[in-house]
Design a protein around this motif. Sequence first.
Motif, PDB file in Angstrom:
ATOM      1  N   LEU A  79     -21.459  12.511 -26.422  1.00 25.37           N
ATOM      2  CA  LEU A  79     -21.248  12.632 -27.868  1.00 25.37           C
ATOM      3  C   LEU A  79     -20.520  11.405 -28.405  1.00 25.37           C
ATOM      4  N   GLU A  80     -19.502  10.950 -27.682  1.00 24.19           N
ATOM      5  CA  GLU A  80     -18.767   9.759 -28.120  1.00 24.19           C
ATOM      6  C   GLU A  80     -19.694   8.556 -28.208  1.00 24.19           C
ATOM      7  N   ARG A  81     -20.575   8.388 -27.197  1.00 29.76           N
ATOM      8  CA  ARG A  81     -21.507   7.265 -27.225  1.00 29.76           C
ATOM      9  C   ARG A  81     -22.468   7.355 -28.411  1.00 29.76           C
ATOM     10  N   GLN A  82     -22.982   8.563 -28.678  1.00 33.32           N
ATOM     11  CA  GLN A  82     -23.926   8.728 -29.788  1.00 33.32           C
ATOM     12  C   GLN A  82     -23.265   8.423 -31.131  1.00 33.32           C
ATOM     13  N   VAL A  83     -22.065   8.964 -31.335  1.00 33.48           N
ATOM     14  CA  VAL A  83     -21.383   8.757 -32.613  1.00 33.48           C
ATOM     15  C   VAL A  83     -20.996   7.294 -32.770  1.00 33.48           C
ATOM     16  N   LEU A  84     -20.498   6.666 -31.703  1.00 36.05           N
ATOM     17  CA  LEU A  84     -20.129   5.260 -31.777  1.00 36.05           C
ATOM     18  C   LEU A  84     -21.342   4.394 -32.092  1.00 36.05           C
ATOM     19  N   GLU A  85     -22.483   4.720 -31.499  1.00 33.88           N
ATOM     20  CA  GLU A  85     -23.689   3.941 -31.775  1.00 33.88           C
ATOM     21  C   GLU A  85     -24.089   4.054 -33.245  1.00 33.88           C
ATOM     22  N   ARG A  86     -23.926   5.228 -33.826  1.00 32.62           N
ATOM     23  CA  ARG A  86     -24.221   5.381 -35.260  1.00 32.62           C
ATOM     24  C   ARG A  86     -23.267   4.538 -36.095  1.00 32.62           C
ATOM     25  N   LEU A  87     -21.991   4.571 -35.749  1.00 38.10           N
ATOM     26  CA  LEU A  87     -21.019   3.779 -36.491  1.00 38.10           C
ATOM     27  C   LEU A  87     -21.325   2.289 -36.380  1.00 38.10           C
ATOM     28  N   ILE A  88     -21.725   1.849 -35.189  1.00 39.67           N
ATOM     29  CA  ILE A  88     -22.073   0.439 -34.997  1.00 39.67           C
ATOM     30  C   ILE A  88     -23.253   0.059 -35.884  1.00 39.67           C
ATOM     31  N   LEU A  89     -24.294   0.886 -35.881  1.00 38.35           N
ATOM     32  CA  LEU A  89     -25.487   0.572 -36.661  1.00 38.35           C
ATOM     33  C   LEU A  89     -25.180   0.575 -38.158  1.00 38.35           C
ATOM     34  N   MET A  90     -24.360   1.531 -38.598  1.00 38.50           N
ATOM     35  CA  MET A  90     -23.973   1.554 -40.014  1.00 38.50           C
ATOM     36  C   MET A  90     -23.179   0.305 -40.382  1.00 38.50           C
ATOM     37  N   ARG A  91     -22.261  -0.096 -39.492  1.00 36.49           N
ATOM     38  CA  ARG A  91     -21.448  -1.277 -39.774  1.00 36.49           C
ATOM     39  C   ARG A  91     -22.308  -2.526 -39.876  1.00 36.49           C
ATOM     40  N   LEU A  92     -23.320  -2.628 -39.019  1.00 35.85           N
ATOM     41  CA  LEU A  92     -24.220  -3.778 -39.063  1.00 35.85           C
ATOM     42  C   LEU A  92     -25.025  -3.801 -40.363  1.00 35.85           C
ATOM     43  N   GLN A  93     -25.478  -2.636 -40.813  1.00 35.37           N
ATOM     44  CA  GLN A  93     -26.230  -2.582 -42.069  1.00 35.37           C
ATOM     45  C   GLN A  93     -25.349  -2.958 -43.252  1.00 35.37           C
ATOM     46  N   LEU A  94     -24.111  -2.482 -43.263  1.00 37.82           N
ATOM     47  CA  LEU A  94     -23.196  -2.813 -44.355  1.00 37.82           C
ATOM     48  C   LEU A  94     -22.898  -4.304 -44.379  1.00 37.82           C
ATOM     49  N   ALA A  95     -22.752  -4.907 -43.190  1.00 36.74           N
ATOM     50  CA  ALA A  95     -22.492  -6.346 -43.131  1.00 36.74           C
ATOM     51  C   ALA A  95     -23.688  -7.134 -43.650  1.00 36.74           C
ATOM     52  N   ARG A  96     -24.902  -6.700 -43.277  1.00 38.03           N
ATOM     53  CA  ARG A  96     -26.098  -7.387 -43.765  1.00 38.03           C
ATOM     54  C   ARG A  96     -26.216  -7.247 -45.287  1.00 38.03           C
ATOM     55  N   ALA A  97     -25.886  -6.058 -45.806  1.00 35.94           N
ATOM     56  CA  ALA A  97     -25.926  -5.854 -47.261  1.00 35.94           C
ATOM     57  C   ALA A  97     -24.913  -6.745 -47.961  1.00 35.94           C
ATOM     58  N   ALA A  98     -23.715  -6.873 -47.382  1.00 34.91           N
ATOM     59  CA  ALA A  98     -22.686  -7.731 -47.982  1.00 34.91           C
ATOM     60  C   ALA A  98     -23.153  -9.179 -48.018  1.00 34.91           C
ATOM     61  N   ASP A  99     -23.811  -9.634 -46.948  1.00 38.34           N
ATOM     62  CA  ASP A  99     -24.328 -11.002 -46.920  1.00 38.34           C
ATOM     63  C   ASP A  99     -25.368 -11.226 -48.008  1.00 38.34           C
ATOM     64  N   ALA A 100     -26.098 -10.153 -48.353  1.00 35.35           N
ATOM     65  CA  ALA A 100     -27.135 -10.253 -49.381  1.00 35.35           C
ATOM     66  C   ALA A 100     -26.594  -9.995 -50.782  1.00 35.35           C
ATOM     67  N   GLY A 101     -25.287  -9.752 -50.895  1.00 36.73           N
ATOM     68  CA  GLY A 101     -24.693  -9.492 -52.208  1.00 36.73           C
ATOM     69  C   GLY A 101     -25.003  -8.122 -52.762  1.00 36.73           C
ATOM     70  N   ILE A 102     -25.342  -7.169 -51.916  1.00 38.26           N
ATOM     71  CA  ILE A 102     -25.681  -5.818 -52.361  1.00 38.26           C
ATOM     72  C   ILE A 102     -24.414  -4.981 -52.430  1.00 38.26           C
ATOM     73  N   THR A 103     -24.184  -4.337 -53.554  1.00 36.35           N
ATOM     74  CA  THR A 103     -22.997  -3.519 -53.757  1.00 36.35           C
ATOM     75  C   THR A 103     -23.366  -2.196 -54.426  1.00 36.35           C
ATOM     76  N   ALA A 104     -22.414  -1.283 -54.454  1.00 37.55           N
ATOM     77  CA  ALA A 104     -22.562  -0.012 -55.177  1.00 37.55           C
ATOM     78  C   ALA A 104     -21.505   0.037 -56.265  1.00 37.55           C
ATOM     79  N   THR A 105     -21.923   0.302 -57.480  1.00 38.34           N
ATOM     80  CA  THR A 105     -20.984   0.354 -58.591  1.00 38.34           C
ATOM     81  C   THR A 105     -20.328   1.730 -58.671  1.00 38.34           C
ATOM     82  N   ASP A 106     -19.246   1.800 -59.436  1.00 41.19           N
ATOM     83  CA  ASP A 106     -18.596   3.094 -59.642  1.00 41.19           C
ATOM     84  C   ASP A 106     -19.552   4.096 -60.288  1.00 41.19           C
ATOM     85  N   SER A 107     -20.406   3.601 -61.181  1.00 42.48           N
ATOM     86  CA  SER A 107     -21.362   4.518 -61.828  1.00 42.48           C
ATOM     87  C   SER A 107     -22.385   5.028 -60.822  1.00 42.48           C
TER      88      SER A 107
END
Length: 482
Positions: A79-107
Amino acid sequence: MPNSRLRASRFLASLLLPALLLAGHAGAQQAAAPLQPVEQIAAVVNDDVILRSELERAIANIRAQYKGNENQLPPDNVLERQVLERLILMRLQLARAADAGITATDSDIERAVQGVAQQNGLSVDQLRARIAQDGMSFADFRNSLRDEIVIQKLRQSFAQGRINVSEAEVDAAMASAAATATQQYHLAHILVATPEAASPEQIATAQKKIEGVKALIDKGEMNFSAAAVRYSDSPNALEGGDLGWRSLNEIPPAFAAAIQQMHDGEILGPIRGPSGFQLLQLVGTRTQAPGSGDKVTQFSARQILVKVDDKTSDAAARAKADALAARLAGGADFAKLASENSDDATTRRRGGDLGWFTADTYGTAFGLQVAALADGQTSAPFKTDAGWVIVQRVGTREIAAGDENMRAQVRETIGRRKLEDEWNRFLRELRGEAYVDVRDAQGHSTAPALPETPKEQRKAKPTREMQDAGAAGTFMPGSGTP
């Protein structure tokens, strides 16, 4: 919350489990305040880290989801490995989005919160109380929604220009529509992953593991869903490998013919594919009589068009669209901005209102962008044949699908299948290119020593397969542990 789990729309439903995972991220950031002891690191992901407290909070949230059904969860280390792998993949996607200037507004976040509340028949205050009752702060919930919206926008950006459904593909699908259009298949899968350019030993180990899992299921020692939770390397492992209901056009052609011949509960495989070895289960089938219940999705949306023509270059149009997108992100009213700036004379006087339409009405690229949005969400600028467009999805509805809508429906399902295939390939590449160093409970690296030069270090980056080598290599059918 086993008896009070929140319900959501297709888009918002995808937020709930990842939101619970990402809540660990939000809480860990708050925990790392001044005067706090230095926290242990669970993993290094490129230039970022995942804290041990973040991982533990995410695992606790998963356990809360399975309260009363704890026996369905895999052993603690898996379970720890599965959850950690999800967190890793999410972190990588967020980093790629940040590099592309993609953000979420308050609205964006406010609309998502209101959407979750409405889908569950709650007010925002009642939703806040429900979340607190389940042990999550509302601030953490909002932060996790922010991350999920950013990832959704990254997916929309990825779809632009990559997904095309030809008329020939639609013609071929329509040729068999009379036999298949009303048949749907509920599928689930188990994946034992292999790395790119896997060695013969790695392939043999993965094959031995998938065959052992299949043997457990065949002998009745474990059902398919429980085996997926315990052994699958797929991101949907914790959902029992569930792939949901799909029409034949949404199933890869390599599997479609075999699935049509299967009976409910039957398992196909092991099958080797680009990601590794798979087992595919047909959970169930359902059929609707033609013309008596078939539905097609229609969208209501607004657009702002910046034309590319003899007077306006592509670069100038893109710059104007980006400026308008920035104003929208700052809270400007979409209808007002469309009426003042859109180059589409027909919709400009209606505040950009396009009315109700199906996914293919304005072309594949436009349809995929609208389909990927949540109601109330606004896209980033994207290119069409007419110029640069910003679209805001207002709403969706399901209507009876007559023959005139069947072609649109077929094109939409083929496009969704193609997008899913391409997105999964992109995620594998993103994970494979990343430097990931997983740490044990004592904070020690589980990766082998890295070589001296940066080039060699990049080649020797630790991979999930290295992390799983011990588990995969010691798999014994019937042992209950991978």
